[in-house]
Design a protein around this motif. Structure first.
Motif, PDB file in Angstrom:
ATOM      1  N   GLU A  49       0.974  -1.128   0.007  1.00  0.00           N
ATOM      2  CA  GLU A  49      -0.165   0.058   0.215  1.00  0.00           C
ATOM      3  C   GLU A  49       0.714   1.407   0.302  1.00  0.00           C
ATOM      4  N   SER A  50       2.505   0.970  -0.273  1.00  0.00           N
ATOM      5  CA  SER A  50       3.186   2.270  -0.305  1.00  0.00           C
ATOM      6  C   SER A  50       2.797   3.529  -1.387  1.00  0.00           C
ATOM      7  N   TRP A  51       1.719   2.606  -2.323  1.00  0.00           N
ATOM      8  CA  TRP A  51       2.053   3.784  -3.520  1.00  0.00           C
ATOM      9  C   TRP A  51       1.212   5.265  -3.084  1.00  0.00           C
ATOM     10  N   ARG A  52       0.671   5.016  -1.781  1.00  0.00           N
ATOM     11  CA  ARG A  52      -0.732   5.757  -1.296  1.00  0.00           C
ATOM     12  C   ARG A  52       0.196   6.755  -0.366  1.00  0.00           C
ATOM     13  N   ILE A  53       1.974   7.133  -0.677  1.00  0.00           N
ATOM     14  CA  ILE A  53       2.867   7.709   0.172  1.00  0.00           C
ATOM     15  C   ILE A  53       3.531   8.189  -1.398  1.00  0.00           C
ATOM     16  N   GLU A  54       3.332   7.842  -2.162  1.00  0.00           N
ATOM     17  CA  GLU A  54       4.652   7.882  -3.207  1.00  0.00           C
ATOM     18  C   GLU A  54       4.295   9.235  -4.265  1.00  0.00           C
ATOM     19  N   PRO A  55       5.301   9.071  -4.628  1.00  0.00           N
ATOM     20  CA  PRO A  55       5.352  10.555  -6.006  1.00  0.00           C
ATOM     21  C   PRO A  55       3.736  10.644  -6.622  1.00  0.00           C
ATOM     22  N   GLY A  56       3.790  11.644  -6.844  1.00  0.00           N
ATOM     23  CA  GLY A  56       2.047  11.648  -7.412  1.00  0.00           C
ATOM     24  C   GLY A  56       1.227  11.664  -6.339  1.00  0.00           C
ATOM     25  N   THR A  57       1.038  11.882  -4.463  1.00  0.00           N
ATOM     26  CA  THR A  57       0.189  11.390  -4.170  1.00  0.00           C
ATOM     27  C   THR A  57      -0.251  13.009  -3.353  1.00  0.00           C
ATOM     28  N   PRO A  58      -1.086  13.151  -3.213  1.00  0.00           N
ATOM     29  CA  PRO A  58      -1.167  13.669  -2.274  1.00  0.00           C
ATOM     30  C   PRO A  58      -0.754  14.525  -0.713  1.00  0.00           C
ATOM     31  N   ILE A  59       0.115  13.091  -0.103  1.00  0.00           N
ATOM     32  CA  ILE A  59       1.213  13.647   0.987  1.00  0.00           C
ATOM     33  C   ILE A  59       2.405  13.679   1.061  1.00  0.00           C
ATOM     34  N   TYR A  60       2.793  13.557  -1.098  1.00  0.00           N
ATOM     35  CA  TYR A  60       4.348  13.491  -0.895  1.00  0.00           C
ATOM     36  C   TYR A  60       4.346  14.573  -1.496  1.00  0.00           C
ATOM     37  N   PHE A  61       5.689  15.625  -0.637  1.00  0.00           N
ATOM     38  CA  PHE A  61       6.079  16.806  -0.800  1.00  0.00           C
ATOM     39  C   PHE A  61       5.189  18.044  -0.745  1.00  0.00           C
ATOM     40  N   TRP A  62       4.924  17.900  -2.025  1.00  0.00           N
ATOM     41  CA  TRP A  62       3.429  20.048  -1.890  1.00  0.00           C
ATOM     42  C   TRP A  62       3.720  19.585  -0.305  1.00  0.00           C
ATOM     43  N   ARG A  63       2.487  18.871   0.106  1.00  0.00           N
ATOM     44  CA  ARG A  63       2.305  19.429   1.091  1.00  0.00           C
ATOM     45  C   ARG A  63       3.356  19.681   2.317  1.00  0.00           C
ATOM     46  N   TYR A  64       4.339  19.348   2.240  1.00  0.00           N
ATOM     47  CA  TYR A  64       5.180  19.621   3.614  1.00  0.00           C
ATOM     48  C   TYR A  64       6.271  20.827   2.891  1.00  0.00           C
ATOM     49  N   ASP A  91      -7.381   9.359   1.304  1.00  0.00           N
ATOM     50  CA  ASP A  91      -7.730   9.309  -0.607  1.00  0.00           C
ATOM     51  C   ASP A  91      -7.304   8.900  -1.993  1.00  0.00           C
ATOM     52  N   ALA A  92      -5.812   9.105  -1.193  1.00  0.00           N
ATOM     53  CA  ALA A  92      -5.346   8.323  -2.297  1.00  0.00           C
ATOM     54  C   ALA A  92      -5.672   7.698  -3.702  1.00  0.00           C
ATOM     55  N   THR A  93      -4.852   8.313  -4.783  1.00  0.00           N
ATOM     56  CA  THR A  93      -5.680   6.813  -6.382  1.00  0.00           C
ATOM     57  C   THR A  93      -4.230   6.976  -6.751  1.00  0.00           C
ATOM     58  N   ARG A  94      -4.324   5.780  -6.872  1.00  0.00           N
ATOM     59  CA  ARG A  94      -2.686   5.681  -8.065  1.00  0.00           C
ATOM     60  C   ARG A  94      -2.227   6.680  -8.895  1.00  0.00           C
ATOM     61  N   PRO A  95      -0.950   7.159  -9.066  1.00  0.00           N
ATOM     62  CA  PRO A  95      -0.988   8.086 -10.353  1.00  0.00           C
ATOM     63  C   PRO A  95      -0.727   6.809 -11.245  1.00  0.00           C
ATOM     64  N   SER A  96      -0.645   8.025 -12.461  1.00  0.00           N
ATOM     65  CA  SER A  96      -0.546   6.803 -13.846  1.00  0.00           C
ATOM     66  C   SER A  96       0.471   8.316 -14.635  1.00  0.00           C
ATOM     67  N   PRO A  97       1.435   8.246 -15.008  1.00  0.00           N
ATOM     68  CA  PRO A  97       2.173   7.173 -14.911  1.00  0.00           C
ATOM     69  C   PRO A  97       2.529   7.393 -13.269  1.00  0.00           C
ATOM     70  N   ILE A  98       2.705   6.121 -13.448  1.00  0.00           N
ATOM     71  CA  ILE A  98       3.952   5.939 -11.657  1.00  0.00           C
ATOM     72  C   ILE A  98       4.831   6.177 -11.943  1.00  0.00           C
ATOM     73  N   GLY A  99       5.265   6.944 -10.261  1.00  0.00           N
ATOM     74  CA  GLY A  99       6.846   7.561 -10.002  1.00  0.00           C
ATOM     75  C   GLY A  99       6.528  10.071 -10.655  1.00  0.00           C
ATOM     76  N   GLY A 100       7.714  10.069  -9.800  1.00  0.00           N
ATOM     77  CA  GLY A 100       7.714  11.502 -10.414  1.00  0.00           C
ATOM     78  C   GLY A 100       8.620  11.384 -10.571  1.00  0.00           C
ATOM     79  N   THR A 101       8.925  12.552 -11.447  1.00  0.00           N
ATOM     80  CA  THR A 101       9.668  13.650 -12.201  1.00  0.00           C
ATOM     81  C   THR A 101      10.275  15.211 -11.733  1.00  0.00           C
ATOM     82  N   LEU A 102      11.494  15.619 -12.231  1.00  0.00           N
ATOM     83  CA  LEU A 102      11.652  16.659 -12.190  1.00  0.00           C
ATOM     84  C   LEU A 102      10.896  17.933 -12.557  1.00  0.00           C
ATOM     85  N   GLU A 103      10.344  17.529 -13.250  1.00  0.00           N
ATOM     86  CA  GLU A 103       9.942  18.524 -14.129  1.00  0.00           C
ATOM     87  C   GLU A 103       8.291  18.534 -13.275  1.00  0.00           C
ATOM     88  N   GLY A 104       7.342  17.932 -12.259  1.00  0.00           N
ATOM     89  CA  GLY A 104       7.460  17.870 -11.324  1.00  0.00           C
ATOM     90  C   GLY A 104       7.477  19.029  -9.497  1.00  0.00           C
TER      91      GLY A 104
END
Length: 267
Positions: free
Chosen positions: A184-199, A234-247
């Motif tokens: 279930e750790s996809w819920r806290i990976e890049p592209g999810t609401p609790i990853y990076f931006w919220r902090y 509330d996380a949904t699995r990102p598509s595509p999976i993974g982070g980007t520098l552009e993000g």
């Protein structure tokens, strides 16, 4: 009894965690692929609770071993040395960085931490301390009871290991919420609401480059445990999976290029 943290990786994120650890009274053994000599200055900066060692020495010494390195280097780790060790996995999947792609990650067959657990089959692996930048690892940390203390998620399959990692993260300045198993750790990976931006703090449009950097290095708004639970649920699995520098915001990239060592920038 004072615990020892074995750090594998001494880039910006690894240094930020090591500084919090020694400030909280942990012994720290820092390591990287270039050898202890390259970390002598960092060990001196960290003070008497820290020393530089080889990767194998950091693993052997660590009550908790922290992986603060690119996910792409997972296959180079001495897998057998991790047997029985509690491992805190800070890695994230950024497909394409360094030419690293995996079909099982792109398809969602595995999460990045399931891949790492498979590689380190004898380890007791917990995903955590992976979802905020090195700047905010340092600036967001607060003592227990502070109204500005924020919450970080973890995930793992071993409850005792999650307990050990929770105590460590709480001690260095954060509340912790359990996001479930490694699957279930996809819920806290890049592209999810609790990853990076919220902090990270909001940087208004139109400010100068120097002012943007000043604002960006400040703490983000605290995340309560209840909010963290909601963001994870509330996380949904990102598509595509993974982070980007552009993000990432441009100010983040600018500060990274200013503060990273040449070796880190080269990958």
């Amino acid at each position: 009894m004072t615990q020892t943290i074995g750090m594998i990786g001494a880039g910006l994120v690894g240094k930020a965690v090591a500084r919090l650890a020694v400030s909280a009274g942990y012994h720290v053994v820092v390591s990287n692929t270039r050898g202890p000599e390259s970390l002598a200055e960092l060990a001196r900066e960290l003070g008497p609770l820290a020393r530089a060692g080889t990767v194998e020495e950091a693993i052997a010494a660590g009550d908790i071993v922290i992986l603060s390195l690119p996910l792409a280097s997972f296959a180079n780790l001495p897998a057998n040395a991790f047997a029985g060790k509690v491992v805190l996995d800070q890695t994230n999947y950024y497909p394409g960085m360094g030419g690293f792609h995996r079909a099982d990650l792109d398809s969602g067959e595995l999460t990045s931490s399931e891949l790492m657990q498979r590689q380190l089959s004898g380890a007791r692996l917990v995903k955590g301390l992976h979802n905020l930048s090195w700047l905010h690892i340092a600036s967001n940390a607060r003592p227990e009871g502070s109204p500005e203390r924020t919450t970080l998620p973890i995930a793992g399959d071993d409850n005792a290991a999650k307990g050990a990692v929770t105590r460590f993260i709480e001690t260095i300045g954060y509340d912790v919420i359990d996001a479930g198993a490694l699957a279930e750790s996809w819920r806290i990976e890049p592209g999810t609401p609790i990853y990076f931006w919220r902090y990270a703090p909001h940087v208004p449009e139109g400010v100068s480059g120097d002012e943007a950097k000043r604002i960006y290095q400040q703490p983000g708004r605290p995340v309560s445990k209840d909010e963290a639970r909601t963001l994870i649920a509330d996380a949904t699995r990102p598509s595509p999976i993974g982070g980007t520098l552009e993000g990432m915001p441009q100010v983040h990239i600018d500060l990274f290029l200013e503060q990273a060592s040449p070796e880190t920038v080269k990958g």
